[in-house]
Scaffold this motif. Sequence first.
Motif, short mmCIF file in Angstrom:
data_model
loop_
_atom_site.label_atom_id
_atom_site.label_comp_id
_atom_site.label_asym_id
_atom_site.label_seq_id
_atom_site.Cartn_x
_atom_site.Cartn_y
_atom_site.Cartn_z
N TRP A 222 0.73 -1.27 0.02
CA TRP A 222 -0.05 -0.03 0.02
C TRP A 222 1.03 1.35 0.23
CZ3 TRP A 222 -5.08 -0.27 -0.39
CH2 TRP A 222 -5.78 -1.30 -0.19
N GLY A 223 0.43 2.39 -0.70
CA GLY A 223 1.15 3.50 -0.81
C GLY A 223 0.11 4.71 -1.05
N VAL A 224 0.49 5.80 -1.68
CA VAL A 224 -0.33 6.77 -2.23
C VAL A 224 -0.78 6.66 -3.65
CG1 VAL A 224 1.04 8.55 -0.63
CG2 VAL A 224 1.72 8.05 -3.08
N THR A 225 -1.82 7.36 -4.09
CA THR A 225 -2.52 7.13 -5.30
C THR A 225 -1.69 7.63 -6.38
OG1 THR A 225 -3.55 9.04 -4.86
CG2 THR A 225 -4.85 7.16 -4.40
N GLU A 226 -0.68 8.69 -6.12
CA GLU A 226 -0.06 9.22 -7.22
C GLU A 226 1.30 8.31 -7.32
OE1 GLU A 226 -1.65 12.40 -4.71
OE2 GLU A 226 -0.59 10.83 -4.13
N SER A 227 1.69 8.45 -8.64
CA SER A 227 2.69 7.51 -9.26
C SER A 227 4.10 7.87 -8.81
CB SER A 227 2.79 7.52 -10.68
OG SER A 227 1.28 7.09 -11.26
N GLU A 228 5.15 7.04 -8.59
CA GLU A 228 6.46 7.22 -8.07
C GLU A 228 6.93 8.30 -9.10
OE1 GLU A 228 10.38 4.71 -7.04
OE2 GLU A 228 8.66 3.93 -6.88
N GLY A 229 7.69 9.43 -8.31
CA GLY A 229 8.14 10.52 -9.05
C GLY A 229 7.24 11.77 -9.02
N SER A 236 -1.48 14.39 4.29
CA SER A 236 -3.06 13.53 4.21
C SER A 236 -3.33 13.24 2.74
CB SER A 236 -4.16 14.37 4.76
OG SER A 236 -4.43 15.39 4.40
N GLY A 237 -4.09 12.30 2.52
CA GLY A 237 -4.40 11.87 1.13
C GLY A 237 -4.94 10.64 1.00
N SER A 238 -5.35 9.94 -0.06
CA SER A 238 -5.95 8.77 -0.45
C SER A 238 -4.79 7.87 -0.61
CB SER A 238 -6.75 9.02 -1.63
OG SER A 238 -7.86 9.82 -1.48
N ILE A 239 -5.16 6.69 -0.42
CA ILE A 239 -4.41 5.23 -0.42
C ILE A 239 -4.74 4.42 -1.63
CG2 ILE A 239 -3.50 5.46 2.11
CD1 ILE A 239 -5.39 2.87 2.29
N ALA A 240 -3.58 3.69 -2.20
CA ALA A 240 -3.62 2.82 -3.06
C ALA A 240 -2.96 1.56 -2.89
CB ALA A 240 -3.35 3.46 -4.55
N GLY A 241 -3.41 0.56 -3.43
CA GLY A 241 -2.66 -0.76 -3.28
C GLY A 241 -2.78 -1.67 -4.42
N GLN A 246 -5.42 -1.62 -7.50
CA GLN A 246 -4.82 -1.57 -8.62
C GLN A 246 -3.76 -2.65 -8.90
OE1 GLN A 246 -3.57 2.32 -7.82
NE2 GLN A 246 -1.39 1.80 -7.83
N SER A 247 -3.68 -2.84 -10.44
CA SER A 247 -2.54 -3.81 -10.66
C SER A 247 -0.96 -3.50 -10.61
CB SER A 247 -2.82 -4.44 -12.09
OG SER A 247 -2.68 -3.51 -13.15
N ASN A 248 -0.77 -2.09 -10.71
CA ASN A 248 0.76 -1.75 -10.71
C ASN A 248 0.74 -1.16 -9.26
OD1 ASN A 248 -1.42 0.36 -11.37
ND2 ASN A 248 0.26 1.71 -11.19
N ASP A 249 2.06 -0.93 -8.94
CA ASP A 249 2.47 -0.46 -7.47
C ASP A 249 1.97 0.90 -7.39
OD1 ASP A 249 3.21 -3.14 -6.91
OD2 ASP A 249 5.49 -2.55 -7.23
N PRO A 250 1.88 1.27 -6.32
CA PRO A 250 1.26 2.54 -5.75
C PRO A 250 2.48 3.35 -5.30
CG PRO A 250 1.21 0.92 -3.81
CD PRO A 250 1.60 0.30 -5.06
N GLY A 251 2.29 4.72 -5.30
CA GLY A 251 3.46 5.74 -4.88
C GLY A 251 3.82 5.60 -3.45
N ARG A 252 4.75 6.34 -3.11
CA ARG A 252 5.47 6.05 -1.51
C ARG A 252 4.83 7.42 -0.65
NH1 ARG A 252 11.05 7.27 -4.25
NH2 ARG A 252 9.63 8.83 -4.97
N PHE A 253 4.60 6.86 0.58
CA PHE A 253 4.47 8.04 1.49
C PHE A 253 5.78 8.67 1.83
CE2 PHE A 253 1.41 4.42 2.43
CZ PHE A 253 0.37 5.01 2.39
#
Length: 375
Positions: A222-229, A236-241, A246-253
């Motif tokens: 699990w990480g953030v909804t934004e892509s890495e970079g 604060s924000g929304s999480i993605a997993g 989703q099928s691709n890895d989430p961004g980083r906290f």
Amino acid sequence: MKNIKRFSAITIIGILLLVFNSCDDTSEVFTISTPSAPVLAELGFTDLELDAVNTGNPAVTLNWNEANYGQQVSINYAIQFASDNAFTSPVTAATITGKTAITLSVNEINAAAGNAGLNPFEWKTLYARIVSSIGSQNSEKAISNAIEFNVYPYFNYVFNDYYLVGGGVAPGWNNNSNNPPLFRDASDSNAYYYTGFFNKPGGYDEGRFKILETIGLWQPQWGVTESEGSDDPKTSGSIAGNPGTQSNDPGRFGVPTTGYYTFMINFASKTYTLVPYNATGKTSPASLTVKGTSTADVTMAALAFDGHIWYAKNVRLTPGNIEFVTGAGANWGGSTSFSGVATENGGAVPVIVEDDYDVWFNDLTGRYILIPLNL
């Protein structure tokens, strides 16, 4: 003299349109009567001891008379259980359509009992009922009578555990290096906390971390909804997993600077917060020991990365209780099993099932978590 009624041309056109529209309306109106509820048959036994070995075996067969909606309709049936006859917090164990009988396995009954709040390894009454409905929206519900039986559940660990990984936290980007867990809220199993030290030596990609569900595995993560970079550190924000959302890895906290923070994540609302924590003047005890009726004394170790986080790995605990005792003799404990917030002289943490546990304690917040390794 005859009375002659005169109509304007507009009135006549309106009448003709009404007639034509009425003739064109070919829709059918579907009506049902007030439904009569299904009638659930009594069981042929009063006590059910669940077998923890043969969990796939049939345990209970429920039969009921069909609900009546006054029409030939396909009827949905939900099989519900509860710990009280009022069904204050009902648990739906299964749903079927068009049938009036169902057989539930040992594992299904055990899960229903656990989710309804029944403790393992003790006899308790479990209540069952059938709720009928029709349509894809489960409309026009009708509730059957309730039946009851005594059940002896085995243990059902219903919680999820989550672990830190990343350059900003203790293990670095190693998914199997004594990764600290998040501390689960005792009253909300979707909410998790971690208050501690986060490191950001410099650079955009420093001070980052993600959440893993299983030690040694990169997915689920699990990480953030934004892509890495594009994953700028935020409070604060929304999480993605992956694969949670989703099928691709989430961004980083990430943290903006080195320091102490409280990270909170909620897997129901899919949100997080990450706010600074004032650790000024917060000192850790010189030593910490797990004591109680569940185990011989076990010395805990503090993380080298953050001395406020204590752990004892692979500790055999039996039913009973434990406390966290400092070298100065202060006793810290709480009233909830598996996770909670300990306070000084707060009582003993209940241990309800025997297993090997990883035990973690945070002396900044008093939060503790006992993670069973084999359940």
